[in-house]
Design an enzyme around this catalytic site. Structure first.
Site, PDB file in Angstrom:
ATOM      1  N   LYS A 183     -40.531   5.636 -73.070  1.00  0.00           N
ATOM      2  CA  LYS A 183     -41.884   5.346 -73.521  1.00  0.00           C
ATOM      3  C   LYS A 183     -42.592   6.625 -74.009  1.00  0.00           C
ATOM      4  O   LYS A 183     -42.111   7.730 -73.790  1.00  0.00           O
ATOM      5  CB  LYS A 183     -42.690   4.680 -72.397  1.00  0.00           C
ATOM      6  CG  LYS A 183     -42.086   3.345 -71.951  1.00  0.00           C
ATOM      7  CD  LYS A 183     -42.021   2.331 -73.082  1.00  0.00           C
ATOM      8  CE  LYS A 183     -41.581   0.937 -72.637  1.00  0.00           C
ATOM      9  NZ  LYS A 183     -40.117   0.779 -72.451  1.00  0.00           N
TER      10      LYS A 183
HETATM   11  C1  LIG Z   1     -42.314  -4.764 -74.027  1.00  0.00           C
HETATM   12  C2  LIG Z   1     -41.875  -4.339 -72.657  1.00  0.00           C
HETATM   13  N1  LIG Z   1     -42.275  -5.055 -71.599  1.00  0.00           N
HETATM   14  C3  LIG Z   1     -41.950  -4.693 -70.346  1.00  0.00           C
HETATM   15  C4  LIG Z   1     -41.185  -3.583 -70.098  1.00  0.00           C
HETATM   16  C5  LIG Z   1     -40.811  -3.273 -68.688  1.00  0.00           C
HETATM   17  O1  LIG Z   1     -41.109  -1.983 -68.313  1.00  0.00           O
HETATM   18  P1  LIG Z   1     -40.190  -1.217 -67.231  1.00  0.00           P
HETATM   19  O2  LIG Z   1     -38.913  -0.892 -67.909  1.00  0.00           O
HETATM   20  O3  LIG Z   1     -41.012  -0.026 -66.879  1.00  0.00           O
HETATM   21  O4  LIG Z   1     -40.021  -2.149 -66.084  1.00  0.00           O
HETATM   22  C6  LIG Z   1     -40.766  -2.786 -71.163  1.00  0.00           C
HETATM   23  C7  LIG Z   1     -40.015  -1.545 -70.966  1.00  0.00           C
HETATM   24  O5  LIG Z   1     -38.864  -1.396 -71.061  1.00  0.00           O
HETATM   25  C8  LIG Z   1     -41.104  -3.181 -72.480  1.00  0.00           C
HETATM   26  O6  LIG Z   1     -40.701  -2.473 -73.548  1.00  0.00           O
END
Ligand SMILES: Cc1ncc(COP(=O)(O)O)c(C=O)c1O
Length: 368
Positions: A183
């Site tokens: 990110k």
């Molecule tokens: C659009 C979206 N939603 C949710 C997530 C979930 O985040 P995390 O990987 O921190 O659990 C991500 C990240 O990968 C994402 O890109």
């Protein structure tokens, strides 16, 4: 052969690395003063709204759904063109994800389709700002207001983006950010949830850590089965080093994207994203390949030229899990086509202008 260029890479400065070493030496590794400081900094960024940190941007979404009271029998409308976490969390709380197609230009959820999909069981919308391009917040909240729906903004990719001059996170209902390593700012793994009001903070903290309520010196009670979602101080210290750089990172991403738009050969037949230098945080630069091109071959050929290409994302209603729930091919033609052909090209703040030129040149060779 020049050095391999990945599609993304985090930028962690030496001061942050030294800060993490200090935390490791401090004797306090898990949630403590660094998490509190990171939450305060994020709340400052979000205009003073309450923010709580979690160990992922998946946990934040699940907890937001629970805080909104969403569960069995409820429907939640979302985009099929997202990381599968977006819909998995709806299943996790026992509700039903309802997919609608995306707009081909923005690749974000089609808000006309959202409106048509509202039923008596609909309780919430989870919009996703794919690649950091914000969903139209005016229309989104207008639909939510008229149908009395909650909004859980999946802003996992859009920290640093804005809508009509207002930073995402500073307004709206629930807003969920991710700090996964890819990110725009990272804590290695982690997430933050912006809450619509202070009254939800105590419940949010319970759901984050086993439902535990502490009182006085030694009092403990539990009235809800919470999860194990707390962020560590080690991770929060990375975030504290990253957040002050967010604006600079976004500026650099925008400058690199400007160069992509200047250098990309339009004759190759790829669809480019909307050329937005105001609102998007340019989490990713994604092109949709022409139908004649097999994406796997494009990825392999680019790799042969030392360039990493990512896939974000295949349309998730076609995954086995969602097919078993009744979703099938042909329902969302735009998401399906884009999901088959989208390719994420290298974009990260430490990239050089000449790296963009290299990617454009390699793509010309492979696709031309
Ligand atoms: C659009 C979206 N939603 C949710 C997530 C979930 O985040 P995390 O990987 O921190 O659990 C991500 C990240 O990968 C994402 O890109």
């Amino acid at each position: 052969m020049p050095e391999f260029l990945p599609f993304t890479r985090p930028t962690i400065d030496e001061a942050t690395i030294a800060g993490v070493a200090d935390v490791l030496r401090s004797g306090w590794l898990t949630s403590g003063p660094q998490v509190k400081a990171f939450e305060a900094a994020l709340s400052g960024y979000c205009g003073g709204r309450p923010v709580r940190c979690f160990n992922s941007g998946t946990a934040t979404l699940a907890v937001a759904l629970r805080l909104a009271g969403i569960g069995p029998g409820d429907e939640v409308i979302t985009s099929p063109l997202s990381w599968v976490a977006t819909a998995n969390v709806v299943l996790e709380v026992g509700a039903r994800p309802v997919f609608v197609d995306v707009e081909p230009r923005t690749r974000n959820i089609d808000l006309d389709a959202v409106e048509k999909a509202v039923t008596r069981a609909t309780r919430a919308i989870i919009p996703v700002d794919l690649a950091g391009l914000p969903v139209d917040r005016d229309r989104l909240y207008d639909i939510a207001r008229r149908h009395e729906l909650r909004v859980i903004e999946d802003a996992a990719q859009s920290l640093g983006a804005s809508w009509r001059g207002k930073r995402l996170g500073t307004f709206g209902d629930f807003v969920s950010f991710s700090f996964h390593a890819n990110k725009n700012i990272t804590t290695a793994e982690g997430g933050a949830l912006v809450l619509p009001d202070e009254s939800l903070v105590a419940r949010c903290e319970q759901l984050r850590l086993q439902g535990v309520i502490r009182t006085g010196e030694d009092g403990m009670d539990v009235e809800v089965a919470g999860g194990k979602y707390n962020l560590t101080d080690v991770a929060a210290r990375i975030g504290l080093g990253q957040l002050p750089q967010l604006e600079r990172f976004t500026e650099r991403r925008r400058a690199l994207v400007r160069r992509y738009f200047q250098r990309w050969d339009r004759g190759l037949g790829c669809e480019l994203p909307p050329e937005d230098y105001e609102q998007s945080n340019w989490h990713m630069f994604q092109v949709t390949l022409p139908e004649r091109v097999e994406r796997s071959r494009f990825i392999a050929s680019m790799r042969d030229q030392g360039i990493g290409v990512g896939v974000h994302y295949p349309a998730m209603h076609l995954f086995q899990l969602y097919r078993r729930l009744g979703w099938r091919e042909g329902q969302f033609p735009h998401a399906e086509r884009i999901g088959r052909s989208i390719a994420t090209l290298p974009l990260f703040p430490a990239m050089r202008d000449s790296d963009v030129d290299r990617v454009c040149e390699a793509a010309r060779k492979v696709l031309g």
